[in-house]
Design a protein around this motif. Structure first.
Motif, PDB file in Angstrom:
ATOM      1  N   LEU A 179      -0.732   8.055  -4.191  1.00 30.43           N
ATOM      2  CA  LEU A 179      -0.311   7.602  -2.861  1.00 30.43           C
ATOM      3  C   LEU A 179       0.744   8.539  -2.312  1.00 30.43           C
ATOM      4  CD1 LEU A 179       0.087   3.720  -3.234  1.00 30.43           C
ATOM      5  CD2 LEU A 179      -1.501   4.907  -1.754  1.00 30.43           C
ATOM      6  N   ASP A 180       0.588   8.953  -1.067  1.00 33.79           N
ATOM      7  CA  ASP A 180       1.630   9.718  -0.381  1.00 33.79           C
ATOM      8  C   ASP A 180       1.811   9.123   1.010  1.00 33.79           C
ATOM      9  OD1 ASP A 180      -0.528  10.611   1.113  1.00 33.79           O
ATOM     10  OD2 ASP A 180      -0.677  12.510   0.053  1.00 33.79           O
ATOM     11  N   SER A 181       2.715   9.703   1.779  1.00 34.02           N
ATOM     12  CA  SER A 181       3.041   9.134   3.091  1.00 34.02           C
ATOM     13  C   SER A 181       1.834   9.112   4.020  1.00 34.02           C
ATOM     14  CB  SER A 181       4.179   9.931   3.737  1.00 34.02           C
ATOM     15  OG  SER A 181       5.343   9.875   2.945  1.00 34.02           O
ATOM     16  N   GLN A 182       1.076  10.219   4.058  1.00 33.37           N
ATOM     17  CA  GLN A 182      -0.072  10.294   4.951  1.00 33.37           C
ATOM     18  C   GLN A 182      -1.134   9.275   4.566  1.00 33.37           C
ATOM     19  OE1 GLN A 182      -2.080  14.078   4.965  1.00 33.37           O
ATOM     20  NE2 GLN A 182      -3.324  13.588   6.753  1.00 33.37           N
ATOM     21  N   ARG A 183      -1.411   9.174   3.275  1.00 31.25           N
ATOM     22  CA  ARG A 183      -2.440   8.240   2.824  1.00 31.25           C
ATOM     23  C   ARG A 183      -1.995   6.803   3.045  1.00 31.25           C
ATOM     24  NH1 ARG A 183      -5.205   7.574  -3.110  1.00 31.25           N
ATOM     25  NH2 ARG A 183      -7.070   6.494  -2.373  1.00 31.25           N
ATOM     26  N   THR A 184      -0.710   6.524   2.839  1.00 31.63           N
ATOM     27  CA  THR A 184      -0.202   5.177   3.077  1.00 31.63           C
ATOM     28  C   THR A 184      -0.397   4.776   4.530  1.00 31.63           C
ATOM     29  OG1 THR A 184       1.467   5.448   1.338  1.00 31.63           O
ATOM     30  CG2 THR A 184       1.834   3.691   2.942  1.00 31.63           C
ATOM     31  N   GLN A 185      -0.182   5.713   5.435  1.00 32.67           N
ATOM     32  CA  GLN A 185      -0.375   5.427   6.852  1.00 32.67           C
ATOM     33  C   GLN A 185      -1.827   5.081   7.152  1.00 32.67           C
ATOM     34  OE1 GLN A 185       2.053   5.198   9.089  1.00 32.67           O
ATOM     35  NE2 GLN A 185       0.592   4.620  10.701  1.00 32.67           N
ATOM     36  N   VAL A 186      -2.764   5.836   6.546  1.00 30.07           N
ATOM     37  CA  VAL A 186      -4.189   5.554   6.733  1.00 30.07           C
ATOM     38  C   VAL A 186      -4.537   4.189   6.155  1.00 30.07           C
ATOM     39  CG1 VAL A 186      -6.531   6.285   6.134  1.00 30.07           C
ATOM     40  CG2 VAL A 186      -4.814   7.988   6.732  1.00 30.07           C
ATOM     41  N   VAL A 187      -3.965   3.884   4.969  1.00 30.03           N
ATOM     42  CA  VAL A 187      -4.198   2.593   4.322  1.00 30.03           C
ATOM     43  C   VAL A 187      -3.747   1.461   5.227  1.00 30.03           C
ATOM     44  CG1 VAL A 187      -3.429   1.092   2.445  1.00 30.03           C
ATOM     45  CG2 VAL A 187      -4.122   3.434   1.959  1.00 30.03           C
ATOM     46  N   MET A 188      -2.552   1.579   5.746  1.00 26.82           N
ATOM     47  CA  MET A 188      -2.008   0.537   6.622  1.00 26.82           C
ATOM     48  C   MET A 188      -2.902   0.316   7.841  1.00 26.82           C
ATOM     49  SD  MET A 188       2.101   0.958   6.877  1.00 26.82           S
ATOM     50  CE  MET A 188       3.190   0.899   5.464  1.00 26.82           C
ATOM     51  N   GLU A 189      -3.249   1.411   8.508  1.00 27.65           N
ATOM     52  CA  GLU A 189      -4.043   1.298   9.729  1.00 27.65           C
ATOM     53  C   GLU A 189      -5.402   0.652   9.444  1.00 27.65           C
ATOM     54  OE1 GLU A 189      -4.286   5.180  11.349  1.00 27.65           O
ATOM     55  OE2 GLU A 189      -2.165   5.275  11.936  1.00 27.65           O
ATOM     56  N   SER A 190      -6.079   1.097   8.358  1.00 31.57           N
ATOM     57  CA  SER A 190      -7.400   0.555   8.031  1.00 31.57           C
ATOM     58  C   SER A 190      -7.312  -0.919   7.659  1.00 31.57           C
ATOM     59  CB  SER A 190      -8.020   1.347   6.870  1.00 31.57           C
ATOM     60  OG  SER A 190      -8.160   2.703   7.193  1.00 31.57           O
ATOM     61  N   LEU A 191      -6.348  -1.246   6.806  1.00 27.97           N
ATOM     62  CA  LEU A 191      -6.224  -2.619   6.319  1.00 27.97           C
ATOM     63  C   LEU A 191      -5.806  -3.574   7.424  1.00 27.97           C
ATOM     64  CD1 LEU A 191      -6.446  -4.486   3.944  1.00 27.97           C
ATOM     65  CD2 LEU A 191      -4.143  -3.835   3.233  1.00 27.97           C
ATOM     66  N   LEU A 192      -4.827  -3.186   8.215  1.00 25.12           N
ATOM     67  CA  LEU A 192      -4.351  -4.065   9.286  1.00 25.12           C
ATOM     68  C   LEU A 192      -5.446  -4.282  10.336  1.00 25.12           C
ATOM     69  CD1 LEU A 192      -0.688  -2.794   9.796  1.00 25.12           C
ATOM     70  CD2 LEU A 192      -1.512  -4.673   8.387  1.00 25.12           C
ATOM     71  N   GLN A 193      -6.215  -3.225  10.613  1.00 25.43           N
ATOM     72  CA  GLN A 193      -7.311  -3.360  11.571  1.00 25.43           C
ATOM     73  C   GLN A 193      -8.355  -4.342  11.069  1.00 25.43           C
ATOM     74  OE1 GLN A 193      -7.437  -2.121  14.634  1.00 25.43           O
ATOM     75  NE2 GLN A 193      -9.409  -3.123  14.990  1.00 25.43           N
ATOM     76  N   ARG A 194      -8.664  -4.273   9.775  1.00 28.67           N
ATOM     77  CA  ARG A 194      -9.654  -5.184   9.195  1.00 28.67           C
ATOM     78  C   ARG A 194      -9.138  -6.617   9.151  1.00 28.67           C
ATOM     79  NH1 ARG A 194     -14.648  -5.308   8.643  1.00 28.67           N
ATOM     80  NH2 ARG A 194     -14.765  -5.866   6.440  1.00 28.67           N
ATOM     81  N   ASP A 206      -5.733  -3.219  -4.932  1.00 28.44           N
ATOM     82  CA  ASP A 206      -6.026  -2.941  -6.340  1.00 28.44           C
ATOM     83  C   ASP A 206      -5.620  -1.506  -6.684  1.00 28.44           C
ATOM     84  OD1 ASP A 206      -7.400  -3.779  -8.898  1.00 28.44           O
ATOM     85  OD2 ASP A 206      -8.533  -1.964  -8.415  1.00 28.44           O
ATOM     86  N   ILE A 207      -4.685  -1.364  -7.621  1.00 24.14           N
ATOM     87  CA  ILE A 207      -4.152  -0.043  -7.981  1.00 24.14           C
ATOM     88  C   ILE A 207      -4.635   0.401  -9.366  1.00 24.14           C
ATOM     89  CG2 ILE A 207      -2.120  -0.291  -6.520  1.00 24.14           C
ATOM     90  CD1 ILE A 207      -0.504  -0.922  -9.062  1.00 24.14           C
ATOM     91  N   THR A 208      -5.776  -0.161  -9.784  1.00 24.48           N
ATOM     92  CA  THR A 208      -6.324   0.234 -11.088  1.00 24.48           C
ATOM     93  C   THR A 208      -6.554   1.739 -11.160  1.00 24.48           C
ATOM     94  OG1 THR A 208      -7.429  -1.910 -11.265  1.00 24.48           O
ATOM     95  CG2 THR A 208      -8.194  -0.162 -12.726  1.00 24.48           C
ATOM     96  N   GLY A 209      -6.975   2.330 -10.046  1.00 24.89           N
ATOM     97  CA  GLY A 209      -7.272   3.757 -10.024  1.00 24.89           C
ATOM     98  C   GLY A 209      -6.101   4.645  -9.691  1.00 24.89           C
ATOM     99  N   VAL A 217       5.758   5.872  -4.897  1.00 29.83           N
ATOM    100  CA  VAL A 217       4.533   5.071  -4.806  1.00 29.83           C
ATOM    101  C   VAL A 217       4.878   3.606  -4.577  1.00 29.83           C
ATOM    102  CG1 VAL A 217       2.516   4.247  -6.077  1.00 29.83           C
ATOM    103  CG2 VAL A 217       3.161   6.658  -6.196  1.00 29.83           C
ATOM    104  N   ALA A 218       5.902   3.100  -5.307  1.00 28.70           N
ATOM    105  CA  ALA A 218       6.318   1.710  -5.143  1.00 28.70           C
ATOM    106  C   ALA A 218       6.806   1.445  -3.720  1.00 28.70           C
ATOM    107  CB  ALA A 218       7.415   1.371  -6.153  1.00 28.70           C
ATOM    108  N   GLN A 219       7.525   2.398  -3.141  1.00 30.97           N
ATOM    109  CA  GLN A 219       8.004   2.236  -1.768  1.00 30.97           C
ATOM    110  C   GLN A 219       6.826   2.154  -0.792  1.00 30.97           C
ATOM    111  OE1 GLN A 219      10.599   5.575  -1.196  1.00 30.97           O
ATOM    112  NE2 GLN A 219      12.369   4.599  -2.173  1.00 30.97           N
ATOM    113  N   HIS A 220       5.805   2.981  -1.018  1.00 29.32           N
ATOM    114  CA  HIS A 220       4.624   2.943  -0.160  1.00 29.32           C
ATOM    115  C   HIS A 220       3.910   1.594  -0.285  1.00 29.32           C
ATOM    116  CE1 HIS A 220       5.192   6.962   1.074  1.00 29.32           C
ATOM    117  NE2 HIS A 220       4.757   7.555  -0.023  1.00 29.32           N
TER     118      HIS A 220
END
Length: 283
Positions: A179-194, A206-209, A217-220
């Motif tokens: 997880l990095d800042s850019q990916r966290t932003q994409v995660v937020m946008e996709s998840l919140l939209q859904r 799920d953080i198995t992977g 990572v914890a902050q993200h």
């Protein structure tokens, strides 16, 4: 940059058939892999030549940023964009311009054989002109290549963060990789939209992977959970393995108030229970 003599321009124009034929032959020899057909190559050469002659007659050859050179700059930008998409390298793309040097040099040399000083001056002027056009081609190639890479990275981020509907009111976001800042932003946008689209009440992350969990990572994760709660939904983090649990403890990270589960199945069972559903074996 040295100026081209009117006599040289007239000479180049009168010898254009020989120049074009030699130029096409050189390009065809350098590009024999089928990415550009002979017909396409011929059309590109003749269009460039038309613009090239027109610009040299109408403009100062020493100022390629003038309006008279707009068409030829746009042509080279389109050519570079097309070749990026076809998989050409920057050197292969620049060869389109630089391979024109030899045919032009041959014409100028024949006409100025008895005047070494004038020959050198005109060769230098043509060389500088083509170098600038070649440099513009490389810059356009690099810009397009960077845009393609950026778009591919964004598409890969979107593909690596799919939001899955597990049940009515329950979404899951399986995460794989770091997880990095850019990916966290994409995660937020996709998840919140859904969440908005489905009206879901619970989101499972799920953080198995995810190979490792550190402070960043914890902050993200915390930011994502906070965003989910602001949307009126609850968040559950699954896939907390023993190694990750120990790391979180050693780092002194505060995940208080966040529900965690060892695996996705346990998280789904808890989510169903919160929505008032139970799962039982048939019969």
């Amino acid at each position: 940059m040295a100026a081209l003599d009117p006599r040289t321009l007239k000479l180049i124009e009168s010898s254009q058939t020989a120049v074009i034929d030699a130029w096409v032959a050189s390009l065809a020899q350098a590009s024999q892999d089928g990415r550009t057909s002979q017909r396409e190559l011929d059309v590109q050469v003749r269009e460039f030549w038309r613009l090239f002659l027109g610009a040299m007659h109408a403009a100062d050859a020493g100022n390629l940023q003038g309006r008279e050179w707009d068409e030829i700059r746009h042509f080279l930008e389109d050519l570079s964009r097309e070749r990026v998409l076809k998989g050409f390298s920057s050197s292969e793309t620049a060869t389109f311009i630089f391979s024109l040097k030899r045919p032009l040099f041959d014409v100028i040399q024949q006409a100025n054989a008895d005047s070494p000083v004038e020959l050198a001056r005109q060769l230098w002027a043509v060389s500088e002109l083509l170098d600038q056009l070649g440099l513009h081609t490389v810059k356009a190639y690099q810009k397009t290549r960077e845009e393609v890479i950026q778009r591919q990275q964004e598409e890969m981020l979107e593909l690596s963060t799919p939001v899955v509907k597990l049940w009515d009111g329950v979404l899951a976001l399986p995460m794989i990789g770091t997880l990095d800042s850019q990916r966290t932003q994409v995660v937020m946008e996709s998840l919140l939209q859904r969440i908005v689209e489905t009206g879901s009440e619970i989101a499972i992350i799920d953080i198995t992977g995810v190979p490792t969990v550190d402070t960043l990572v914890a902050q993200h994760l915390l930011k994502t959970v906070t965003a989910i709660r602001l949307m009126g939904a609850d968040a559950i983090i699954s896939g907390v393995r023993p190694q990750i649990a120990q790391t979180i403890v050693h780092l002194g990270l505060d995940l208080q108030g966040i529900v965690t589960k060892a695996n996705l199945a346990d998280a789904l069972a808890l989510a169903l229970k919160r929505t008032g559903l139970t799962v039982s074996k048939a019969g």
